[in-house]
Design a protein around this motif. Structure first.
Motif, PDB file in Angstrom:
ATOM      1  N   HIS A  89       6.799 -55.048 -22.639  1.00 53.70           N
ATOM      2  CA  HIS A  89       7.417 -56.203 -22.001  1.00 53.70           C
ATOM      3  C   HIS A  89       8.891 -56.272 -22.382  1.00 53.70           C
ATOM      4  CE1 HIS A  89       3.450 -57.178 -20.782  1.00 53.70           C
ATOM      5  NE2 HIS A  89       3.034 -57.429 -22.000  1.00 53.70           N
ATOM      6  N   SER A 144       7.912 -58.714 -17.140  1.00 52.86           N
ATOM      7  CA  SER A 144       6.935 -57.649 -16.925  1.00 52.86           C
ATOM      8  C   SER A 144       6.891 -57.315 -15.445  1.00 52.86           C
ATOM      9  CB  SER A 144       5.548 -58.105 -17.388  1.00 52.86           C
ATOM     10  OG  SER A 144       4.584 -57.099 -17.118  1.00 52.86           O
ATOM     11  N   THR A 175       4.078 -56.273 -14.253  1.00 52.79           N
ATOM     12  CA  THR A 175       2.701 -56.660 -13.932  1.00 52.79           C
ATOM     13  C   THR A 175       2.706 -58.048 -13.311  1.00 52.79           C
ATOM     14  OG1 THR A 175       1.883 -55.345 -15.776  1.00 52.79           O
ATOM     15  CG2 THR A 175       0.407 -57.029 -14.925  1.00 52.79           C
ATOM     16  N   LEU A 231      -2.375 -59.825 -18.041  1.00 50.19           N
ATOM     17  CA  LEU A 231      -1.372 -59.902 -19.110  1.00 50.19           C
ATOM     18  C   LEU A 231      -1.930 -60.654 -20.311  1.00 50.19           C
ATOM     19  CD1 LEU A 231       1.813 -60.670 -16.980  1.00 50.19           C
ATOM     20  CD2 LEU A 231       1.477 -58.648 -18.422  1.00 50.19           C
TER      21      LEU A 231
END
Length: 189
Positions: free
Chosen positions: A39, A55, A57, A63
């Motif tokens: 991150h 991030s 994601t 997460l």
């Protein structure tokens, strides 16, 4: 030419760490752990388990699960983790049903839930019995107005009874922290 995935900003909310000398998670160690997980732009706020990071994601639950597993492996205990996006945190602040600008930060709190809970879960709480304290349910959060602060709030105790939020991760932040986390995630949404 390499392409860089667009990142989004998130806040990590840890439940029940660094309270009374138990479940210690030093913020420097948490920052290092989040960076090790890949991150970016990792920062922490206060010692009560608030971190901000970026991030690529997009799955908040994934997460939270990954961070929770890493914390357990690194520190040796489990911690409930919630991850929330910058836009969500800003919406929480913008949609506050109470006059936040007129209240002290210790009078207003937000409980963040891991999922939406319906009003039927809180139907057993006789809201009128706790006045002037009040609560309002939002999307995946609950706003609590406690004029004498959270430590003296009888409504907060009633709302935290086992069963009302069974199976749901819940963690509470005062209004100042809610606003700060929204600000800290605002530049990366």
């Amino acid at each position: 030419m390499a392409t860089t995935a667009k990142t989004s900003a998130y806040a990590l909310l840890l439940r029940g760490i660094n309270v009374g000398g138990h479940r210690k998670v030093p913020m420097a160690d948490l920052r290092a752990l989040l960076a090790e997980l890949g991150h970016g732009d990792v920062r922490t706020y206060l010692q009560s388990g608030n971190a901000v990071f970026t991030s690529a994601t997009r799955d908040e639950d994934a997460l939270a699960t990954g961070i929770g597993q890493a914390i357990e492996k690194h520190f040796g205990f489990t911690v409930d983790c919630l991850v929330r996006s910058g836009p969500y945190l800003r919406a929480v602040v913008e949609n506050c049903p109470f006059p936040a600008a007129d209240l002290a930060g210790k009078q207003l709190h937000v409980t963040y839930f891991s999922e939406r809970i319906g009003p039927e879960r809180l139907a057993s709480v006789d809201a009128a019995a706790f006045l002037p304290e009040e609560f309002r349910l939002g999307e995946c959060e609950l706003y609590l107005y406690a004029p004498d602060g959270l430590g003296r709030s009888k409504l907060a105790v009633a709302l935290s009874r086992p069963g009302l939020t069974k199976g749901v991760v819940a963690t509470t932040r005062n209004w100042n922290t809610a606003v700060k986390l929204a600000e800290m995630t605002g530049g990366h949404a």
